[in-house]
Design a protein around this motif. Sequence first.
Motif, mmCIF file in Angstrom:
data_model
loop_
_atom_site.group_PDB
_atom_site.id
_atom_site.type_symbol
_atom_site.label_atom_id
_atom_site.label_comp_id
_atom_site.label_asym_id
_atom_site.label_seq_id
_atom_site.Cartn_x
_atom_site.Cartn_y
_atom_site.Cartn_z
ATOM 1 N N SER A 146 34.333 35.033 37.037
ATOM 2 C CA SER A 146 33.241 34.113 37.373
ATOM 3 C C SER A 146 32.246 34.778 38.318
ATOM 4 N N ALA A 147 32.747 35.499 39.294
ATOM 5 C CA ALA A 147 31.859 36.201 40.228
ATOM 6 C C ALA A 147 31.005 37.227 39.487
ATOM 7 N N VAL A 175 28.237 35.332 37.795
ATOM 8 C CA VAL A 175 27.191 34.988 38.758
ATOM 9 C C VAL A 175 26.303 36.207 39.008
ATOM 10 N N GLU A 176 26.924 37.372 39.243
ATOM 11 C CA GLU A 176 26.165 38.601 39.498
ATOM 12 C C GLU A 176 25.237 38.946 38.338
ATOM 13 N N GLU A 199 36.091 32.172 46.773
ATOM 14 C CA GLU A 199 36.045 33.495 47.392
ATOM 15 C C GLU A 199 37.074 33.608 48.481
ATOM 16 N N ALA A 215 25.322 31.431 33.544
ATOM 17 C CA ALA A 215 25.653 30.090 34.018
ATOM 18 C C ALA A 215 27.119 29.733 33.794
ATOM 19 N N TRP A 216 27.768 30.361 32.798
ATOM 20 C CA TRP A 216 29.097 29.937 32.367
ATOM 21 C C TRP A 216 30.068 31.093 32.259
ATOM 22 N N PRO A 228 31.475 26.319 34.944
ATOM 23 C CA PRO A 228 30.293 26.945 35.565
ATOM 24 C C PRO A 228 30.716 28.234 36.274
ATOM 25 N N SER A 229 29.905 29.244 36.137
ATOM 26 C CA SER A 229 30.263 30.533 36.750
ATOM 27 C C SER A 229 30.318 30.428 38.264
ATOM 28 N N SER A 230 29.587 29.505 38.826
ATOM 29 C CA SER A 230 29.586 29.366 40.285
ATOM 30 C C SER A 230 30.856 28.708 40.818
ATOM 31 N N LEU A 231 31.725 28.262 39.905
ATOM 32 C CA LEU A 231 32.976 27.612 40.319
ATOM 33 C C LEU A 231 34.066 28.665 40.494
ATOM 34 N N ASP A 245 38.577 33.873 38.632
ATOM 35 C CA ASP A 245 37.579 33.777 39.699
ATOM 36 C C ASP A 245 36.769 35.067 39.789
#
Length: 170
Positions: A113-114, A117-118, A170, A122-123, A164-167, A110
Amino acid sequence: MTDLHIRPARLDELATVESLLIEVSEWLASRGIDQWQFPPHRDRITTALRRGEVFLAEVDGRPVATLQVDDHADPEFWTPEDEPGDALYVHRMAVTRKFSGAGIGGTLLDWASARAVEEGKAWLRLDAWKNNPGLHQYYQDQGFRMIRLIDLPHRGSGALFQRPSSLFRE
């Protein structure tokens, strides 16, 4: 889960990173899994340490896990059609057995992934050992989808996963 602090590993912590990787490789061997049954790639790890791509996760100031996160898409695995620049890649993730099952691996994924996103990626992607179905299931349980299995005779890895990176939670 225990309070986890993730930070960049320093070059003088190469031995700590290697010891985490060796511990996990010995555990895998004890279960009959041939993954990581070679000395750690010291030269690759050193280069990644210099680039700030290797991280340590600590509990109460003690290293309990490591992973590498970078934008290196292995060209033997990720094709131009995959748009390799659209992802961050996880390599050499290892959690000490004492903290196995504590959710640290999921927290590290996670966290990666964050970072993706930063960085506008996308992945989050990784490759896993081809013949380790337990590991494949673990990554699927973490929201990854197997993209394909590549069978290269000179490599044990080749199970390609992404999510997906947004998955991330938090």
